[in-house]
Design a protein around this motif. Structure first.
Motif, PDB file in Angstrom:
ATOM      1  N   MET A  75       7.742  26.528 -45.494  1.00 42.95           N
ATOM      2  CA  MET A  75       7.819  26.716 -44.052  1.00 42.95           C
ATOM      3  C   MET A  75       9.223  26.382 -43.546  1.00 42.95           C
ATOM      4  N   ALA A  76       9.776  25.320 -44.090  1.00 41.92           N
ATOM      5  CA  ALA A  76      11.131  24.934 -43.705  1.00 41.92           C
ATOM      6  C   ALA A  76      12.108  26.047 -44.039  1.00 41.92           C
ATOM      7  N   PRO A  90       5.168  22.563 -46.691  1.00 43.34           N
ATOM      8  CA  PRO A  90       6.298  22.285 -45.798  1.00 43.34           C
ATOM      9  C   PRO A  90       7.609  22.880 -46.286  1.00 43.34           C
ATOM     10  N   ALA A  91       7.859  22.828 -47.592  1.00 43.25           N
ATOM     11  CA  ALA A  91       9.140  23.310 -48.104  1.00 43.25           C
ATOM     12  C   ALA A  91       9.316  24.790 -47.803  1.00 43.25           C
ATOM     13  N   GLY A 148      -0.537  32.086 -43.256  1.00 40.70           N
ATOM     14  CA  GLY A 148      -0.974  31.270 -42.131  1.00 40.70           C
ATOM     15  C   GLY A 148      -0.567  29.824 -42.306  1.00 40.70           C
ATOM     16  N   THR A 149      -1.111  29.150 -43.284  1.00 37.78           N
ATOM     17  CA  THR A 149      -0.649  27.802 -43.590  1.00 37.78           C
ATOM     18  C   THR A 149       0.130  27.874 -44.903  1.00 37.78           C
ATOM     19  N   SER A 150       1.044  26.936 -45.057  1.00 37.39           N
ATOM     20  CA  SER A 150       1.870  26.943 -46.249  1.00 37.39           C
ATOM     21  C   SER A 150       2.389  25.541 -46.471  1.00 37.39           C
TER      22      SER A 150
END
Lengths: 296, 260
Positions: free
Chosen positions: A16-17, A13-14, A9-11
């Protein structure tokens, strides 16, 4: 595109990128794709070089006639100084052709270097506006000088044709120029990078190239000079490692009838070695700063 | 810092970005050869070099179809942030991730001033990687959009700043960009051009691109953007729907110095 990280769900930034295929904005492309990108902009290099020539001569009344006049006038001045006033001619049959081949070959490298050292600094606004491989700019500058060199060479061939007659040996000028162009691209890329971050280089370069001019055997025959000065035998081998001397020598071998007695040892081998070393080293060196040129 | 994953596709992720650059600030000493020599003898660094911490710990995520207005006072790091997103100014720490190559369009950015507008169009398009056939096809459209008219045959050095900005915007927007960064480029154009370029920005958004717009004109930001980022002295003050951010910014601005 689904990976384990998606389930959380959340992660960070790196991650997610990476999951969405984003990459760091200031990352320089790998060498292979950089080369391909550069190749795809070859049209830009040609157009840019043409536009530059146009802008250069736009204000002059004689326009691009200067492309022919500049080498003629240069040659005349050097001939007057070294051929007539100082009498360096000694022992060289076709001194005009000897001198001009030296000057033209030297000028090609010298101008590529000095002009190229400012190629990025002068175009900083263009660099900050659009994304394109930065190496296109120094390459366009070399292309400008190559065009000038071809005009000069045409002039030289006319002179040699009138004095010595046409020879099939002339064809060797083509590989000679090709090798020199490879070398020029390499050194221009090096000086373009250095000149961008250390602008003092542009002030210093004229002195370096002038020293180089006198050391390269342009006005006189190096072997003849050394015999005259009673120099030990190894000196000529050291001096002939100078890339400019080598490029001049292979052009003279192609053009001059009686160059055999003045020629430098292993000029072709040395030329080929320098071309590949300079091109590869220059290209890699330039590419390694690709992401930083916009900072100026 | 964790980023909420909302399912929308992100195009730009800024992760705790700090940008520090060196500037040559004014003249230290008299700037003569003698002072330069003394400086070298005493082994001092160049006196006038100063470090500027322009952007401090900024994080945000932009998604496809976002048009983000970046607002803040002069010197608050707006243009610097855009340059970093464009990949022209690497951050000192933190990272910026982008999908595709962002294109930065700024008012200060000149192209080749000695050349005519028409040659600049061709060169600009070639630099962006368009093929000659493609350029021929788009050429009229670009010139028409720029509204330069017959001046296209004159060197760019004769253009007014508004005309130059229009031409640059027209060139840069000729290609479909995934991420377009616009830095005050619209401010210098006249009213008619502003309307046209705002339309263009809407179009770019619809092509699922992302647009960043730095502007001092809050009206332009309100008209074109759906989201705004407020920078204050390099720090991100507020990030949210455009009306909210502009409202908050207005309130703080009227509290300090009045800004239109």
């Amino acid at each position: 595109m689904s990976t384990a990280a998606e389930q959380t769900g959340t992660s960070d930034p790196a991650a997610m990128a990476e999951r969405h295929g984003l990459s760091k904005s200031s990352l320089r492309p790998p060498l292979g794709s950089y080369t391909r990108e550069l190749w795809s902009r070859r049209q830009f290099i040609v157009s840019y070089a043409r536009a530059r020539t146009y802008a250069l001569y736009a204000g002059a009344r004689l326009g691009s006639l200067w492309q022919i006049l500049t080498p003629i006038l240069n040659a005349a001045v050097y001939y007057l100084a070294f051929g007539v006033l100082l009498g360096t001619k000694n022992g060289i049959d076709n001194y005009v052709a000897f001198l001009l081949s030296g000057i033209f070959v030297f000028t090609y490298t010298q101008r590529s270097m000095t002009e190229g050292s400012r190629s990025l600094a002068l175009n900083l606004s263009l660099i900050r506006t659009l994304h394109f491989p930065r190496a296109t700019l120094p390459l366009a500058y070399v292309l400008n000088e190559l065009t000038q060199m071809l005009v000069s060479m045409g002039l030289l061939l006319v002179i040699v044709g009138l004095t010595d007659g046409i020879s099939p040996r002339w064809l060797l000028v083509i590989p000679a120029l090709f090798l020199q162009t490879m070398f020029n691209v390499g050194v221009t890329l090096i000086f373009a990078r250095v000149g961008t971050f250390v602008s003092d280089v542009s002030q210093l370069l004229p002195f370096v190239t002038r020293t180089w001019l006198y050391a390269s055997g342009i006005f006189f025959s190096l072997p003849a000079k050394l015999t005259q000065a009673d120099a030990p035998g190894w000196v000529i081998h050291v001096l002939s490692l100078n890339p400019i001397s080598a490029y001049i020598d292979i052009v003279r071998r192609a053009l001059l009838d009686e160059h055999v007695k003045n020629q430098l040892p292993h000029a072709w081998a040395i030329s080929i070695a320098w071309s590949f070393i300079a091109l590869v080293a220059g290209f890699v060196y330039f590419w390694r700063a690709e992401d930083r040129y916009g900072r100026g | 810092m964790a980023v909420a994953d909302t399912g929308a596709e992100p195009t730009v992720i800024a992760d705790d970005v700090n940008i520090i650059y060196k500037v040559i600030a004014g003249q230290g000493g008299k700037g003569t050869a003698a002072t330069a020599f003394r400086r070298i003898l005493k082994r001092q660094d160049r006196p006038s070099i100063r470090e500027v911490h322009a952007v401090k710990g900024v994080s945000f995520t932009a998604y496809k179809g976002d048009a983000i207005g970046v607002i803040g006072r002069n010197g608050s790091g707006k243009s610097t942030l855009l340059r970093a997103v464009a990949g022209l100014l690497p951050p000192a720490s933190g990272a910026i991730y982008t999908g595709g190559r962002p294109s930065l369009l700024g008012v200060n950015a000149a192209m080749m001033n000695d050349l005519t507008g028409d040659r600049n169009v061709v060169l600009g398009c070639l630099a962006m990687g368009m093929s000659p056939a493609e350029i021929e096809q788009r050429y009229d459209e670009i010139v028409e959009f720029s509204g330069i008219g017959e001046f296209i045959d004159l060197p760019m050095s004769t253009y007014s700043s508004g005309m130059a900005a229009r031409l640059k915007f027209a060139i840069a927007s000729a290609k479909a960009h995934d991420i377009l960064l616009v830095d005050e480029a619209l401010a210098t154009g006249d009213a008619e051009f502003r309307i046209r370029s705002e339309k263009k920005i809407h179009e770019l958004r619809e092509q699922a691109g992302t647009v960043f717009l730095v502007s001092h004109s809050l009206d332009v930001v309100l008209d074109t953007c759906n989201r705004a980022i407020w920078l204050d002295k390099g720090v991100l003050r507020l990030d949210g729907p455009v009306e909210e951010v502009v409202e908050a910014y207005n309130q703080s601005a009227t509290g300090a110095t009045t800004k239109v």
